[in-house]
Design a protein around this motif. Sequence first.
Motif, PDB file in Angstrom:
ATOM      1  N   THR A  38       0.806  -1.224   0.000  1.00  0.00           N
ATOM      2  CA  THR A  38       0.000   0.000   0.000  1.00  0.00           C
ATOM      3  C   THR A  38       0.838   1.272   0.000  1.00  0.00           C
ATOM      4  O   THR A  38       0.325   2.351  -0.282  1.00  0.00           O
ATOM      5  CB  THR A  38      -0.912   0.047   1.238  1.00  0.00           C
ATOM      6  N   GLY A  39       2.118   1.148   0.325  1.00  0.00           N
ATOM      7  CA  GLY A  39       2.971   2.329   0.408  1.00  0.00           C
ATOM      8  C   GLY A  39       2.789   3.100   1.709  1.00  0.00           C
ATOM      9  O   GLY A  39       3.433   4.116   1.926  1.00  0.00           O
ATOM     10  N   GLU A  40       1.920   2.605   2.593  1.00  0.00           N
ATOM     11  CA  GLU A  40       1.640   3.286   3.857  1.00  0.00           C
ATOM     12  C   GLU A  40       2.855   3.210   4.786  1.00  0.00           C
ATOM     13  O   GLU A  40       3.478   2.166   4.955  1.00  0.00           O
ATOM     14  CB  GLU A  40       0.443   2.599   4.522  1.00  0.00           C
ATOM     15  N   MET A  41       3.204   4.355   5.384  1.00  0.00           N
ATOM     16  CA  MET A  41       4.305   4.405   6.338  1.00  0.00           C
ATOM     17  C   MET A  41       3.811   3.913   7.692  1.00  0.00           C
ATOM     18  O   MET A  41       2.719   4.267   8.116  1.00  0.00           O
ATOM     19  CB  MET A  41       4.854   5.836   6.457  1.00  0.00           C
ATOM     20  N   ARG A  42       4.629   3.101   8.362  1.00  0.00           N
ATOM     21  CA  ARG A  42       4.262   2.542   9.654  1.00  0.00           C
ATOM     22  C   ARG A  42       5.453   2.567  10.585  1.00  0.00           C
ATOM     23  O   ARG A  42       6.594   2.615  10.139  1.00  0.00           O
ATOM     24  CB  ARG A  42       3.815   1.095   9.499  1.00  0.00           C
ATOM     25  N   VAL A  43       5.174   2.491  11.863  1.00  0.00           N
ATOM     26  CA  VAL A  43       6.228   2.381  12.864  1.00  0.00           C
ATOM     27  C   VAL A  43       6.437   0.902  13.167  1.00  0.00           C
ATOM     28  O   VAL A  43       5.489   0.179  13.468  1.00  0.00           O
ATOM     29  CB  VAL A  43       5.844   3.136  14.156  1.00  0.00           C
ATOM     30  N   ILE A  44       7.682   0.441  13.059  1.00  0.00           N
ATOM     31  CA  ILE A  44       8.028  -0.925  13.422  1.00  0.00           C
ATOM     32  C   ILE A  44       8.619  -0.847  14.824  1.00  0.00           C
ATOM     33  O   ILE A  44       9.645  -0.206  15.042  1.00  0.00           O
ATOM     34  CB  ILE A  44       9.029  -1.531  12.422  1.00  0.00           C
ATOM     35  N   HIS A  45       7.956  -1.481  15.778  1.00  0.00           N
ATOM     36  CA  HIS A  45       8.337  -1.370  17.176  1.00  0.00           C
ATOM     37  C   HIS A  45       9.604  -2.173  17.479  1.00  0.00           C
ATOM     38  O   HIS A  45       9.883  -3.174  16.809  1.00  0.00           O
ATOM     39  CB  HIS A  45       7.189  -1.834  18.072  1.00  0.00           C
ATOM     40  N   PRO A  46      10.360  -1.762  18.496  1.00  0.00           N
ATOM     41  CA  PRO A  46      11.538  -2.543  18.877  1.00  0.00           C
ATOM     42  C   PRO A  46      11.119  -3.926  19.374  1.00  0.00           C
ATOM     43  O   PRO A  46      10.017  -4.100  19.896  1.00  0.00           O
ATOM     44  CB  PRO A  46      12.165  -1.732  20.008  1.00  0.00           C
ATOM     45  N   LYS A  47      12.005  -4.896  19.176  1.00  0.00           N
ATOM     46  CA  LYS A  47      11.690  -6.249  19.620  1.00  0.00           C
ATOM     47  C   LYS A  47      12.974  -7.012  19.929  1.00  0.00           C
ATOM     48  O   LYS A  47      14.077  -6.561  19.618  1.00  0.00           O
ATOM     49  CB  LYS A  47      10.881  -6.996  18.566  1.00  0.00           C
ATOM     50  N   ARG A  48      12.784  -8.169  20.539  1.00  0.00           N
ATOM     51  CA  ARG A  48      13.901  -9.057  20.837  1.00  0.00           C
ATOM     52  C   ARG A  48      13.713 -10.330  20.026  1.00  0.00           C
ATOM     53  O   ARG A  48      12.609 -10.873  19.949  1.00  0.00           O
ATOM     54  CB  ARG A  48      13.939  -9.393  22.326  1.00  0.00           C
ATOM     55  N   THR A  49      14.783 -10.799  19.413  1.00  0.00           N
ATOM     56  CA  THR A  49      14.737 -12.027  18.641  1.00  0.00           C
ATOM     57  C   THR A  49      15.893 -12.926  19.075  1.00  0.00           C
ATOM     58  O   THR A  49      16.837 -12.473  19.702  1.00  0.00           O
ATOM     59  CB  THR A  49      14.848 -11.764  17.127  1.00  0.00           C
TER      60      THR A  49
END
Length: 100
Positions: A67-78
């Motif tokens: 969609t081209g929509e800008m989003r916030v990718i939250h911090p995470k632990r992997t």
Amino acid sequence: MTRKSIVDDLWKDGNSGLSKKTLYSIINYIFDQINQALVEGQEVKISGFGTFRVRHTKGRRGRNPRTGEMRVIHPKRTVQLKPSKKLTTKLNLLAKRCKI
């Protein structure tokens, strides 16, 4: 490979003399200990296999490619696995034999 296949292989081997139920308990205990150590932020080293580490990723801005929509990718632990030299060597020898 699944827990069931690990237990089946151990049971078919027959050297342990343990029931499948006992083998399941042992395998589950081992995985629970690994999980607990990782949750607590510890490294888990398995000789000849590798080291599991918890990796922290920062939050960032991203874009939905559809969609081209800008989003916030939250911090995470992997969890990150760094394979041992022994495992890497085996994999590379196998790749040479298969000519990958």
